[in-house]
Every structure is written in structure tokens, then in C-alpha cells.
Scaffold this motif. Sequence first.
Motif, PDB file in Angstrom:
ATOM      1  N   VAL A 181      10.604   1.823  -3.731  1.00 59.64           N
ATOM      2  CA  VAL A 181      10.544   3.187  -3.182  1.00 59.64           C
ATOM      3  C   VAL A 181      11.962   3.764  -3.066  1.00 59.64           C
ATOM      4  CG1 VAL A 181       9.757   4.624  -1.270  1.00 59.64           C
ATOM      5  CG2 VAL A 181       8.419   2.655  -1.950  1.00 59.64           C
ATOM      6  N   GLY A 182      12.928   2.907  -2.722  1.00 63.38           N
ATOM      7  CA  GLY A 182      14.313   3.363  -2.627  1.00 63.38           C
ATOM      8  C   GLY A 182      14.831   3.898  -3.952  1.00 63.38           C
ATOM      9  N   VAL A 183      14.526   3.167  -5.034  1.00 62.60           N
ATOM     10  CA  VAL A 183      14.951   3.614  -6.370  1.00 62.60           C
ATOM     11  C   VAL A 183      14.216   4.905  -6.742  1.00 62.60           C
ATOM     12  CG1 VAL A 183      14.901   3.030  -8.824  1.00 62.60           C
ATOM     13  CG2 VAL A 183      15.611   1.314  -7.159  1.00 62.60           C
ATOM     14  N   LEU A 184      12.916   4.948  -6.416  1.00 62.74           N
ATOM     15  CA  LEU A 184      12.130   6.161  -6.680  1.00 62.74           C
ATOM     16  C   LEU A 184      12.724   7.362  -5.933  1.00 62.74           C
ATOM     17  CD1 LEU A 184       9.460   7.043  -8.119  1.00 62.74           C
ATOM     18  CD2 LEU A 184       8.352   6.798  -5.903  1.00 62.74           C
ATOM     19  N   GLY A 185      13.265   7.102  -4.726  1.00 60.95           N
ATOM     20  CA  GLY A 185      13.838   8.162  -3.910  1.00 60.95           C
ATOM     21  C   GLY A 185      15.122   8.747  -4.491  1.00 60.95           C
ATOM     22  N   ILE A 186      15.742   8.008  -5.442  1.00 62.10           N
ATOM     23  CA  ILE A 186      16.966   8.528  -6.074  1.00 62.10           C
ATOM     24  C   ILE A 186      16.615   9.448  -7.253  1.00 62.10           C
ATOM     25  CG2 ILE A 186      19.132   7.835  -7.218  1.00 62.10           C
ATOM     26  CD1 ILE A 186      18.977   5.240  -5.623  1.00 62.10           C
TER      27      ILE A 186
ATOM     28  N   PHE B 161       8.957  19.517  -3.949  1.00 60.26           N
ATOM     29  CA  PHE B 161       8.559  19.116  -2.589  1.00 60.26           C
ATOM     30  C   PHE B 161       7.848  17.772  -2.527  1.00 60.26           C
ATOM     31  CE2 PHE B 161       8.664  23.785  -2.597  1.00 60.26           C
ATOM     32  CZ  PHE B 161       9.635  23.970  -1.639  1.00 60.26           C
ATOM     33  N   VAL B 162       6.799  17.580  -3.367  1.00 62.23           N
ATOM     34  CA  VAL B 162       5.942  16.391  -3.194  1.00 62.23           C
ATOM     35  C   VAL B 162       6.730  15.106  -3.417  1.00 62.23           C
ATOM     36  CG1 VAL B 162       3.876  15.174  -3.972  1.00 62.23           C
ATOM     37  CG2 VAL B 162       3.884  17.675  -3.834  1.00 62.23           C
ATOM     38  N   LEU B 163       7.438  15.012  -4.551  1.00 62.82           N
ATOM     39  CA  LEU B 163       8.160  13.770  -4.856  1.00 62.82           C
ATOM     40  C   LEU B 163       9.173  13.400  -3.767  1.00 62.82           C
ATOM     41  CD1 LEU B 163       8.910  11.428  -6.795  1.00 62.82           C
ATOM     42  CD2 LEU B 163      10.426  13.011  -7.976  1.00 62.82           C
ATOM     43  N   PRO B 164      10.105  14.307  -3.401  1.00 64.93           N
ATOM     44  CA  PRO B 164      11.061  13.904  -2.361  1.00 64.93           C
ATOM     45  C   PRO B 164      10.417  13.658  -0.997  1.00 64.93           C
ATOM     46  CG  PRO B 164      11.379  16.201  -2.961  1.00 64.93           C
ATOM     47  CD  PRO B 164      10.427  15.631  -3.953  1.00 64.93           C
ATOM     48  N   CYS B 165       9.443  14.495  -0.622  1.00 65.99           N
ATOM     49  CA  CYS B 165       8.834  14.333   0.702  1.00 65.99           C
ATOM     50  C   CYS B 165       8.040  13.040   0.797  1.00 65.99           C
ATOM     51  CB  CYS B 165       7.937  15.527   1.032  1.00 65.99           C
ATOM     52  SG  CYS B 165       8.888  17.023   1.301  1.00 65.99           S
ATOM     53  N   VAL B 166       7.293  12.701  -0.273  1.00 64.25           N
ATOM     54  CA  VAL B 166       6.511  11.460  -0.254  1.00 64.25           C
ATOM     55  C   VAL B 166       7.450  10.250  -0.165  1.00 64.25           C
ATOM     56  CG1 VAL B 166       5.053   9.956  -1.689  1.00 64.25           C
ATOM     57  CG2 VAL B 166       4.448  12.343  -1.373  1.00 64.25           C
TER      58      VAL B 166
ATOM     59  N   ASN C 205       0.825  -1.198   0.000  1.00 60.53           N
ATOM     60  CA  ASN C 205       0.000   0.000   0.000  1.00 60.53           C
ATOM     61  C   ASN C 205       0.866   1.259   0.000  1.00 60.53           C
ATOM     62  OD1 ASN C 205      -2.128   1.700   0.247  1.00 60.53           O
ATOM     63  ND2 ASN C 205      -3.080   0.596   1.932  1.00 60.53           N
ATOM     64  N   ILE C 206       1.848   1.289   0.912  1.00 61.14           N
ATOM     65  CA  ILE C 206       2.726   2.458   1.011  1.00 61.14           C
ATOM     66  C   ILE C 206       3.487   2.649  -0.299  1.00 61.14           C
ATOM     67  CG2 ILE C 206       4.774   3.401   2.177  1.00 61.14           C
ATOM     68  CD1 ILE C 206       3.832   2.015   4.726  1.00 61.14           C
ATOM     69  N   ALA C 207       3.999   1.533  -0.854  1.00 64.70           N
ATOM     70  CA  ALA C 207       4.777   1.629  -2.092  1.00 64.70           C
ATOM     71  C   ALA C 207       3.927   2.208  -3.225  1.00 64.70           C
ATOM     72  CB  ALA C 207       5.320   0.255  -2.476  1.00 64.70           C
ATOM     73  N   TRP C 208       2.690   1.732  -3.346  1.00 67.54           N
ATOM     74  CA  TRP C 208       1.825   2.232  -4.423  1.00 67.54           C
ATOM     75  C   TRP C 208       1.469   3.697  -4.242  1.00 67.54           C
ATOM     76  CZ3 TRP C 208       1.210   0.761  -9.067  1.00 67.54           C
ATOM     77  CH2 TRP C 208       1.368  -0.579  -9.405  1.00 67.54           C
ATOM     78  N   GLN C 209       1.207   4.076  -2.969  1.00 67.78           N
ATOM     79  CA  GLN C 209       0.887   5.484  -2.708  1.00 67.78           C
ATOM     80  C   GLN C 209       2.097   6.363  -3.029  1.00 67.78           C
ATOM     81  OE1 GLN C 209      -2.070   6.503  -1.858  1.00 67.78           O
ATOM     82  NE2 GLN C 209      -3.119   4.835  -0.832  1.00 67.78           N
ATOM     83  N   ALA C 210       3.305   5.834  -2.723  1.00 63.98           N
ATOM     84  CA  ALA C 210       4.531   6.599  -2.980  1.00 63.98           C
ATOM     85  C   ALA C 210       4.734   6.823  -4.470  1.00 63.98           C
ATOM     86  CB  ALA C 210       5.742   5.887  -2.385  1.00 63.98           C
ATOM     87  N   VAL C 211       4.201   5.914  -5.303  1.00 65.54           N
ATOM     88  CA  VAL C 211       4.298   6.085  -6.753  1.00 65.54           C
ATOM     89  C   VAL C 211       3.162   6.982  -7.246  1.00 65.54           C
ATOM     90  CG1 VAL C 211       4.181   4.878  -8.975  1.00 65.54           C
ATOM     91  CG2 VAL C 211       5.460   3.868  -7.072  1.00 65.54           C
ATOM     92  N   LEU C 212       1.967   6.727  -6.714  1.00 66.65           N
ATOM     93  CA  LEU C 212       0.762   7.389  -7.239  1.00 66.65           C
ATOM     94  C   LEU C 212       0.720   8.887  -6.912  1.00 66.65           C
ATOM     95  CD1 LEU C 212      -2.065   6.861  -8.581  1.00 66.65           C
ATOM     96  CD2 LEU C 212      -2.949   6.647  -6.264  1.00 66.65           C
ATOM     97  N   ILE C 213       1.017   9.227  -5.643  1.00 70.67           N
ATOM     98  CA  ILE C 213       0.857  10.625  -5.205  1.00 70.67           C
ATOM     99  C   ILE C 213       1.763  11.578  -6.006  1.00 70.67           C
ATOM    100  CG2 ILE C 213       1.110  12.224  -3.254  1.00 70.67           C
ATOM    101  CD1 ILE C 213       0.174   9.884  -1.440  1.00 70.67           C
ATOM    102  N   PRO C 214       3.088  11.255  -6.175  1.00 75.46           N
ATOM    103  CA  PRO C 214       3.909  12.159  -6.990  1.00 75.46           C
ATOM    104  C   PRO C 214       3.420  12.259  -8.439  1.00 75.46           C
ATOM    105  CG  PRO C 214       5.311  10.733  -5.684  1.00 75.46           C
ATOM    106  CD  PRO C 214       3.919  10.214  -5.535  1.00 75.46           C
ATOM    107  N   ILE C 215       2.956  11.140  -9.025  1.00 78.63           N
ATOM    108  CA  ILE C 215       2.478  11.188 -10.419  1.00 78.63           C
ATOM    109  C   ILE C 215       1.280  12.125 -10.525  1.00 78.63           C
ATOM    110  CG2 ILE C 215       1.335   9.838 -12.247  1.00 78.63           C
ATOM    111  CD1 ILE C 215       3.114   7.499 -11.490  1.00 78.63           C
ATOM    112  N   LEU C 216       0.323  11.967  -9.600  1.00 78.63           N
ATOM    113  CA  LEU C 216      -0.870  12.830  -9.625  1.00 78.63           C
ATOM    114  C   LEU C 216      -0.484  14.288  -9.430  1.00 78.63           C
ATOM    115  CD1 LEU C 216      -3.487  10.764  -7.578  1.00 78.63           C
ATOM    116  CD2 LEU C 216      -3.438  11.169 -10.033  1.00 78.63           C
ATOM    117  N   SER C 217       0.483  14.541  -8.513  1.00 71.02           N
ATOM    118  CA  SER C 217       0.834  15.939  -8.254  1.00 71.02           C
ATOM    119  C   SER C 217       1.603  16.548  -9.430  1.00 71.02           C
ATOM    120  CB  SER C 217       1.620  16.064  -6.948  1.00 71.02           C
ATOM    121  OG  SER C 217       2.810  15.336  -7.018  1.00 71.02           O
TER     122      SER C 217
END
Length: 221
Positions: free
Chosen positions: A167-172, A133-138, A105-117
Amino acid sequence: MQRCPYCNVRVAGNKSQCPLCGGELTGEPAPETELFPALEHPRFSGGFVLRLIALIAIIVSAISILVNMAVSTRIWWSAFVVVGCACVWLAAVVGVVNRRDIMQNIAWQAVLIPILSIIWDKWTVWRGWSIDFVLPCVCLVALLCMLVLAVALKLPVHAYAGQFGLVGVLGIVPAVLVGFDKVRVVLPSLICAGLSVALLAAMLLFHWQTFKQEFVRRFHL
Ligand SMILES: [Zn+2]
């Protein structure tokens, strides 16, 4: 006891179809031979929750459009409310679908929220807040949540290795965006990327075998 004539097996319990081939069963069901205890159904089903959120979103959208029309300004701010409601609903869908697996759930939200924003940021005048802000903070929040949950729930590494890796790769990614000079406020991106690299490195160094197995399992190698 029920039988499947195609697979030539006996099937315990009361099944509507053959668990092997999905074909129709013959014979009388024998509920007393049921192998697993009946599941307790949750009080509210996922479908009900989604319909409820959809209803609230539609009501909020309708009211905002009507208020927008009544108080005539030339700005259609209600469009933002409608899109915002749609985003909340989409996030709720992901939440309900993955509700049994909190890490997923967390992983999907971490992908979805930045895409939507990012879509929202693009759709309005591009100010870059989504990648500033949104991508790094999420990503940061998602990684920290996963870390805390993994420790608090004493989860085995293989239960979250895949999602944590994602999520780690997304964080880079924020650091890559900084590299390409796309980010104006760089601090959140750098903190996020730094933590992602550190956590990914720690996971890979100490749990390399688990990561490898998880990768092989997920991609059917
Ligand atoms: Zn069968």
C-alpha cells in the motif's frame, strides 16, 4: 488407528486422507486421538454472505432497470446502478476471502477500489476523479487504518510488513501521476504520497530486517 500404506505412517484422529501424500488411509479412525480441538463454525459462511449480497445486488439492479424503462428517459442511468452493484459485490468477495486477515483485506481493497474507479472513470466520460481523489484518498485511508490497527491490535511487524509495503508503494503512484501531469487536483495526491514516503521510510529504517525476511519469504528467494 488409521495408516497410510504409501508413506508408512500412522495418522491420529479421523482423517479422510493422508496429510502427507493425500492418499487413501486404511484402518479404523480413532477420533479420540484427534490432535486439535474441532473448529467452531461461524454462523454465516462466506458463501452465504456472498450469495446474499449477490441477491440484493440483482434485485437492486432489476428494480433500477425496470424503473428506468417505466420512466422513459433517454438516459440509461440504470447501467450505472448495475455496474455499481457489481463493484460492491466484487469488493465483498475480496472482503470475505480475506476476512481472517484484516491487513490483507485492507491491502486488497486499496488495490481493487482505485482500479474499479479508474475503469468506471474511463468508461464514462473521463473526468479524472478516480486519480484525482479516489486513488490518493483510498491509499491514505488504507495506510492510516493499517497504522491504527497495528497499534491497537499490537500486531507484530512481520504480520503486516508485506501488505504495508504494497500500500505504501501504491501511495507513491499519485505523485508519479502528478509528475506526468495527469492529475488536475494535486493536493490529495501530494498528501498521500508524502505520508506514504514518510511511513515507508520509517518502516524500512526501523524494521529493515523484518521487511527483508518478509520479502524473502513471500517471493521464495
Ligand atoms: Zn501418505
